[in-house]
Design an enzyme around this catalytic site. Sequence first.
Site, PDB file in Angstrom:
ATOM      1  N   GLU A  29      65.757  58.652  30.854  1.00  0.00           N
ATOM      2  CA  GLU A  29      65.215  57.980  29.676  1.00  0.00           C
ATOM      3  C   GLU A  29      65.866  56.607  29.545  1.00  0.00           C
ATOM      4  OE1 GLU A  29      66.242  60.932  26.758  1.00  0.00           O
ATOM      5  OE2 GLU A  29      65.012  62.430  27.773  1.00  0.00           O
ATOM      6  N   LEU A  58      60.548  61.274  26.950  1.00  0.00           N
ATOM      7  CA  LEU A  58      61.720  61.916  26.351  1.00  0.00           C
ATOM      8  C   LEU A  58      61.560  63.431  26.523  1.00  0.00           C
ATOM      9  CD1 LEU A  58      63.204  60.908  22.908  1.00  0.00           C
ATOM     10  CD2 LEU A  58      63.410  63.191  23.852  1.00  0.00           C
ATOM     11  N   ALA A  59      61.919  63.908  27.699  1.00  0.00           N
ATOM     12  CA  ALA A  59      61.615  65.296  28.047  1.00  0.00           C
ATOM     13  C   ALA A  59      62.637  65.773  29.069  1.00  0.00           C
ATOM     14  CB  ALA A  59      60.197  65.386  28.617  1.00  0.00           C
ATOM     15  N   GLU A  60      63.736  66.336  28.591  1.00  0.00           N
ATOM     16  CA  GLU A  60      64.817  66.701  29.517  1.00  0.00           C
ATOM     17  C   GLU A  60      64.426  67.846  30.436  1.00  0.00           C
ATOM     18  OE1 GLU A  60      65.305  66.119  26.269  1.00  0.00           O
ATOM     19  OE2 GLU A  60      66.492  64.265  26.364  1.00  0.00           O
ATOM     20  N   GLN A  82      70.684  61.204  29.093  1.00  0.00           N
ATOM     21  CA  GLN A  82      71.228  60.056  28.367  1.00  0.00           C
ATOM     22  C   GLN A  82      72.619  60.388  27.809  1.00  0.00           C
ATOM     23  OE1 GLN A  82      68.977  58.128  24.945  1.00  0.00           O
ATOM     24  NE2 GLN A  82      68.576  56.853  26.733  1.00  0.00           N
ATOM     25  N   ASP A  85      75.005  66.128  26.234  1.00  0.00           N
ATOM     26  CA  ASP A  85      74.575  67.073  25.197  1.00  0.00           C
ATOM     27  C   ASP A  85      73.106  67.476  25.377  1.00  0.00           C
ATOM     28  OD1 ASP A  85      76.905  66.347  22.831  1.00  0.00           O
ATOM     29  OD2 ASP A  85      76.473  64.861  24.364  1.00  0.00           O
ATOM     30  N   PHE A  86      72.300  66.517  25.858  1.00  0.00           N
ATOM     31  CA  PHE A  86      70.856  66.756  25.911  1.00  0.00           C
ATOM     32  C   PHE A  86      70.451  67.672  27.066  1.00  0.00           C
ATOM     33  CE2 PHE A  86      70.533  62.251  23.953  1.00  0.00           C
ATOM     34  CZ  PHE A  86      71.010  62.743  22.747  1.00  0.00           C
ATOM     35  N   ILE A  87      71.393  68.005  27.923  1.00  0.00           N
ATOM     36  CA  ILE A  87      71.062  68.927  29.009  1.00  0.00           C
ATOM     37  C   ILE A  87      70.694  70.299  28.444  1.00  0.00           C
ATOM     38  CG2 ILE A  87      73.421  69.722  29.446  1.00  0.00           C
ATOM     39  CD1 ILE A  87      70.619  69.166  32.052  1.00  0.00           C
ATOM     40  N   HIS A 127      76.831  63.907  20.714  1.00  0.00           N
ATOM     41  CA  HIS A 127      77.030  62.849  21.710  1.00  0.00           C
ATOM     42  C   HIS A 127      78.453  62.889  22.245  1.00  0.00           C
ATOM     43  CE1 HIS A 127      73.489  61.413  19.524  1.00  0.00           C
ATOM     44  NE2 HIS A 127      73.199  60.682  20.571  1.00  0.00           N
TER      45      HIS A 127
END
Lengths: 321, 356
Positions: A29, A58-60, A82, A85-87, A127
């Site tokens: 992203e 925006l699509a992990e 990014q 955490d988003f994993i 984050h």
Amino acid sequence: MPTMTYLQAISDGLREEMRGDERVFMMGEDIGTFGGAFKVTDGFIEEFGADRVMDTPLAESGIVGTAIGAAAVGMRPVCEMQFSDFISCGFDQLVNVAGKMYYRQGLPIPITVRLPSGGGFSGGPFHSQNPEAWFMHSPGLKVVAPATAEDAKGLLISAIRDPNPVVYMEHKHLYRRVKGEVPGGTFETPLTARVAREGEDLVVIAYGAMVHTALEATADLEEGSVEVLDLRSLVPLDEEAILASVRKCSKVVILDEANATCAAGAQVAALIAERGFEDLDGPVVRVATPDVPIPFSPPLEQAVLPQVDQVKEACRELLAY
Amino acid sequence: MATNTARPATEEGAGPSEHLTREDRASLLRYMLLMRGIEERAMTLYRQGKVPGSFYDGYGQEAVSTGAAFAMAAEDRLCVLHRDLAAHIIRGVTPARIFAQYMGRAGGVTGGREGNVHFGDHRLGCVGMVSMLPDMMLVATGMAMAFKLRGEARCAITWFGDGSTSRGDFHEAMNWAGLQGLPVIFVLENNQYAYSTPLDQQFAVDPVERAQAYGFPGVSVDGNDAEAMFEATREARERAISGGGPTLIEAVTMRMHGHAAHDDMKYVPKDQVEEWRKKDPIERQERRVVELGVDVEALRAEVKAEIDAGVEEALQMPMPDPGTATDQLFWDPADGEPPILGDGNAPWSGFAGVKT
């Protein structure tokens, strides 16, 4: 040999692999036109084009899942989350599809997933996380966590060239804080531990940003000579290097920035309990973040993340044991 | 290497596709008979205690995988769902290896690492599914993304069920594929139930109508007609490899058995099952090929002999060595470049790419 920051070393490793292997491409992203939230891929789109420095939706789950498909047909994708955490939004694809594919189906999935991790700058609960233990507990994933600029480049190149899925933990707090000499061109750093500083009376075992905390905390300790072992790779874990340091120093402090329960350091402690017990001259001491989310406000955040003084005190107490 | 464009093979015989020869039509029946015969025999083996775990079949849905996989070229790639055994058969997986797979034997496709239809022979261009649905929509999308990046006229296809449309990966894959205009075919296998959950508890809007909102066509097809499935997939593939982007094909069918062997599906109204029984895909294809003069009895005997031999061969295969249970977690770089997906059989006369 050029001197670079940890962040520049990551960029340099990526650039070298992109230049040297046309199968390598990046997905993430805001990594293309914007150059990434931390500017790791700044200028890449100009050199490699938008196809190879792919700005994704925006699509992990989509990033990891499509990377798996691309790898299965011969590409070498490098995914950027990014923030690490988003994993969690791509966890299923990474753990269930990528991690188990070779064992289940004989089809290795050579993807690299870069996870900018760690706290220390008021990133707050979403984050600042250090999710490496999630992946240590998931068979079929390798996990590496460089502490120096040289290793940031060398381990990234090793990860990209590895025929298996590799989770690459890059600590955000090191991006511009750590500098060092980094060889030009390409080189692979082995997935083994590194003695960051030799010592005789106690060993602090750490990885990532905590290697620097350990070095700072024990640089001028009068009570004894302290070794610092930088794990560099969590899967595979360099068990022999850990046991060698325990044999040599007989006292061990294990340092994690991650939440304490089932952290990488817990695995190291278990290993020492099983195979290094006879070499110990004191209890294994752990310093880690308590099992709470990482709070936002600086005094709260500093209260939970391991601090230099806290490590120093733990070492003093153990040396006096 | 197979050709990339369909060779029209117009022949007499009523059916939704003008691109099937008499032999193709008989092949479609043959693959459906193989799938049903293998699954029926496997169910017997399950009841005899020779198949561990549970058992899942695609009785009544044979046309969905048969018709769609028959339209795929050797160099195309497939992510196959658990009620789509015919896709594996078409690509070249033998009955013996399928039976061994069910029985957890060393000679099964996954050597006992995985059960039931959780397999894909990567040498034949297939990826084994996972139980989290529809994860493979994204994997297929990624394959298509690689094809497009490399400028290759190839296509990826994946199957998933009606329940899968409720999960986030459905959205992420549909959006991603539509956004990038990728050569991927999504086959929505609408068999009326996700385990026990009927459609009216699954979605407010028919998923095939959603395709347009993602920027590509969605078509609804009689999923119990192998030729209709073939034709819709053939058209979708033509569009995909010529740069026209993805297609969602809704295959309307019915799950005629329970979710798995343990499930008596009391929650399904009996008249619904009876209604669908009249639409059996194998009977329909039989009627067609009989009109074309195909000797269906001979075909059935040939299929039965192939299945019998497969069972015998599989029963001779050893169980896996327990000492290997922790092997093969990572590919050792010292062993060189790892394998990538290979080409499978493409028996349609438009390709005629069958490995020998």
